[in-house]
Each structure stands twice: as C-alpha cells, then as structure tokens.
Enzyme design. Sequence first.
Site, PDB file in Angstrom:
ATOM      1  N   PRO A   1       0.809  -1.210   0.000  1.00 19.11           N
ATOM      2  CA  PRO A   1       0.000   0.000   0.000  1.00 19.11           C
ATOM      3  C   PRO A   1       0.851   1.274   0.000  1.00 19.11           C
ATOM      4  O   PRO A   1       1.828   1.378   0.747  1.00 19.11           O
ATOM      5  CB  PRO A   1      -0.789  -0.106   1.304  1.00 19.11           C
ATOM      6  CG  PRO A   1       0.070  -0.945   2.195  1.00 19.11           C
ATOM      7  CD  PRO A   1       0.825  -1.885   1.301  1.00 19.11           C
TER       8      PRO A   1
ATOM      9  N   CYS B   1       2.535  29.789 -15.058  1.00 21.95           N
ATOM     10  CA  CYS B   1       2.098  30.344 -16.327  1.00 21.95           C
ATOM     11  C   CYS B   1       1.668  29.231 -17.263  1.00 21.95           C
ATOM     12  O   CYS B   1       2.357  28.856 -18.207  1.00 21.95           O
ATOM     13  CB  CYS B   1       3.189  31.210 -16.921  1.00 21.95           C
ATOM     14  SG  CYS B   1       3.393  32.679 -15.919  1.00 21.95           S
TER      15      CYS B   1
HETATM   16  C1  LIG Z   1       2.772   2.435  -7.016  1.00 22.04           C
HETATM   17  C2  LIG Z   1       2.802   1.042  -6.635  1.00 22.04           C
HETATM   18  C3  LIG Z   1       2.132   0.600  -5.480  1.00 22.04           C
HETATM   19  C4  LIG Z   1       1.303   1.499  -4.605  1.00 22.04           C
HETATM   20  O1  LIG Z   1       0.055   1.779  -5.153  1.00 22.04           O
HETATM   21  P1  LIG Z   1      -1.029   2.618  -4.297  1.00 22.04           P
HETATM   22  O2  LIG Z   1      -2.187   2.750  -5.194  1.00 22.04           O
HETATM   23  O3  LIG Z   1      -0.409   3.921  -3.941  1.00 22.04           O
HETATM   24  O4  LIG Z   1      -1.315   1.848  -3.081  1.00 22.04           O
HETATM   25  C5  LIG Z   1       2.262  -0.735  -5.147  1.00 22.04           C
HETATM   26  N1  LIG Z   1       2.992  -1.585  -5.894  1.00 22.04           N
HETATM   27  C6  LIG Z   1       3.638  -1.200  -7.005  1.00 22.04           C
HETATM   28  C7  LIG Z   1       4.446  -2.170  -7.783  1.00 22.04           C
HETATM   29  C8  LIG Z   1       3.570   0.126  -7.424  1.00 22.04           C
HETATM   30  O5  LIG Z   1       4.203   0.499  -8.538  1.00 22.04           O
END
Ligand SMILES: *Cc1c(COP(=O)(O)O)cnc(C)c1O
Length: 412
Positions: free
Chosen positions: A260, A328
């Site tokens: 997460p 801008c």
């Molecule tokens: C960005 C990413 C996440 C996190 O995603 P959220 O929507 O911010 O929870 C998890 N795993 C991978 C591989 C990502 O690239």
Amino acid sequence: MNSLNLLKVAEEFGAPLYVYDAEKISNQFKRLTKAFTGVGQLRLNYAAKALSNISILRLMNNLGTGLDTVSIQEVKLGLMAGFKPESIIYTPNGVSLEEIEEAAALGVQINIDNLSILEQFGSKHPDVPVCIRINPHVMAGGNSNISVGHIDSKFGISIHQIPHLLRIVDLTQMNINGIHMHTGSDILDIDVFLYASEILFETAKNFKNLDFIDFGSGFKVPYKEGDIQTNIEELGKKLTTRFNQFCEEYGKELTLAFEPGKFLVSEAGYFLAKVNVVKQTTSTVFASVDSGFNHLIRPMLYGAAHEIVNISNPKGRERYYSVVGYICETDTFGSNRRINEISEGDILCFKNAGAYCFTMSSNYNSRYRPAEVLWYKGKAHLIRERETFDDILRNQVDAKTLFEQPKAEAIK
Ligand SMILES: *Cc1c(COP(=O)(O)O)cnc(C)c1O
C-alpha cells in the site's frame, strides 16, 4: 490533526507547505493489519514512491512495514532509513539488468516483470531468489492511466506467457520465491480483485519453492465525504479465507504481502498554500495561491479532486471559487468549489495530499519545492527544508565563457 494546528504550523514554517500526520499513518497501518489478522504471516510493504521522505520511511520502519521500491535510489533511501535488505522488495519496470544486479547485490528481494530480463538474470544468477510480476489482465478501476493490469499495460508478465516463463525457469534452474501482481490504483470492486487473486493462485501452483504471494495494492481512499472506498474489512475477510485455503492446498504457510502507498499516506497529508490574489472575472471568482501543478500535479494529471478548505476563515460565509495556481499555464486545483469566504493572505488546505503529491513536485517556472513537516505526538518537525535559489542552480553549468568574445574580435 485539526485546522488550528495546521494554521499554527503554516505560521511557523510558512507556505507552501506539506504537513503529514503520523498518527493517521499509524492508524491506517493498524486498520489494514487488523483486517488480515487471520493470516499467519502478513507483510505490508509500504510503496515508497507515494511519499519518499526519509523521515516518513523511518516512521514506516518503526511501525513495522516492509518497503516496496521501484528504483535503485528508493532502495538506497530505504536502507538509509533503517530497513533491513530482506524487508525491501524491488519492483521496477523497464530498468536495466545492471540496475537489477545492483539491487540484488544489496540483498533486497528482486521482482522481475519481463521475460527478457528474467532469462538474463536467471542465467547469470540462478541462486538469487526472484519474485515474478504477473499481469492477470484484469481491469481494476476506470482510469486506464492508473490501471496497470489490462491487456495493453506495460507492467508484468502476461499470464498468457506462463509456458515461456516456466521454460526459462526450468532451463536456468533459477529459484522463484514469490508471485506478485499490482493491478492498478483503484480497487472499487472486491470481487474483481478476488478474481485476479484466483489467477495469481493458479499461477502460483507452478512453483514449488514459494515463500510469499504479493497482491500489490490499489486500495482506494475517500477524497470527500460519501466517496466510495475499498472495503478493507470485507476484502480482509474474503481474501484471508481464500489465502489460507490455498496455503493448505499448496502444503506450506506462505506470507501474504501487500504494497500500500496511497492507503497509508494519502489522508495523512495536508498541503497548505497562501492566497496571493482574489480575482473577480466576468464569470467566476478565482483564488490564486502561491503554488501550482509544480507542487501538486494530481488535479491536472489525473483529474484528482482534492478537497480545499479555508483554514483561515472556517466560519466564513461559503462562496463559489475556482482555486488556481501561479504557474504560467492552466493549473486549476478545483473549479466551482464552495469554500468559506477567501481573503488575500488566507491559508487554503488541500486534503489527501500525502500520496503522489510532494514526490511528483518539480521546479517548473524555476519555483522552489515546498518544505515538509511531520506532525508527531502533537509537535511539528521539519523533515525537508524549503528550497532556495541554490537548489535552482544546482547541477546547472553556466556556459558563460562560450559567449565571451575577446573585445578586438568582437569589433571585426
Ligand atoms: C505504485 C505502486 C504501489 C502502490 O500503489 P497505491 O495505489 O499507492 O497503493 C504498489 N505496488 C507497485 C508495484 C507500485 O508500482
């Protein structure tokens, strides 16, 4: 943290400013952990790219998260923040073999998402355990820019390529210890997520030495009252049952992992900006703040609707405003928003500013990036200084001498 605290922090550190509430982050972590108490081994790897300040990483390490990283620099930041290499998973996309080897040498868990690199890495380092990122081709959420599991997505190894994948693993004798998916940033429908999980389980059966299954992320958080959000508790119940059942079939207790980002930090973040100008036109009232998409790009990039509150005048009469920046270029934060009456000098607070806000900021228009503050146990702690003119010039090479001509020559 409340508006009064935020206003005080803005007075102390100035605007524009990012403020993060440690307690909110901790509560989100606890909520997710609680939803999966039925799982024997749970790993929550915080996705560093959402908010990568080293002090935030330290807070995460202190809470007991692992770390999900997408670049060698994030790996290094994580190690500096105190994460053990084995608590870090490296999930890049489209990076070179050399960078993956560098990460492997640092001892972090490698996650590979294409067959070309898998074959090269496996041939050279058959002993290094590798996780593989699968693309289950399931559409999660409606925005194709943030949904990364669909058929045209550049992420992951297609489930239709499993036969080739198995051949590579067999020929190189490499050790696959994890299976991973990350379908996108919006899990609206738990059944869609569970459907993708079934594909992951099916894939997992092909590998005999797994330690973990990583279900990625995509937990949706509310941006305003009444917004749909991922029902974590329901997901927890349903996936736990299914996961434990799978482990039994598999014959080993595996670790269930998530990554997460947004879920942990989005709602903990507040972006504070000062109103420079209130401008009445023939059609609207603009409130222009000392910021723009150089500091908060999500409204312009994704159409994200960050709630905007006037914390300087919380009891003021509500009026319609379009809140814009000073760049801008069109940099609208919100159109036709009802906000308590705004005067020049007021501090506006943008909510859900923890994830993908500061980390996506830039120096466009040669402006400084904002400072960052961590609100921890009722006190404000500066965790990033506001930039200065030196930061604008950093790494620039002034080619002054190219344009200096000797006087005599200039006359000729
Ligand atoms: C960005 C990413 C996440 C996190 O995603 P959220 O929507 O911010 O929870 C998890 N795993 C991978 C591989 C990502 O690239």
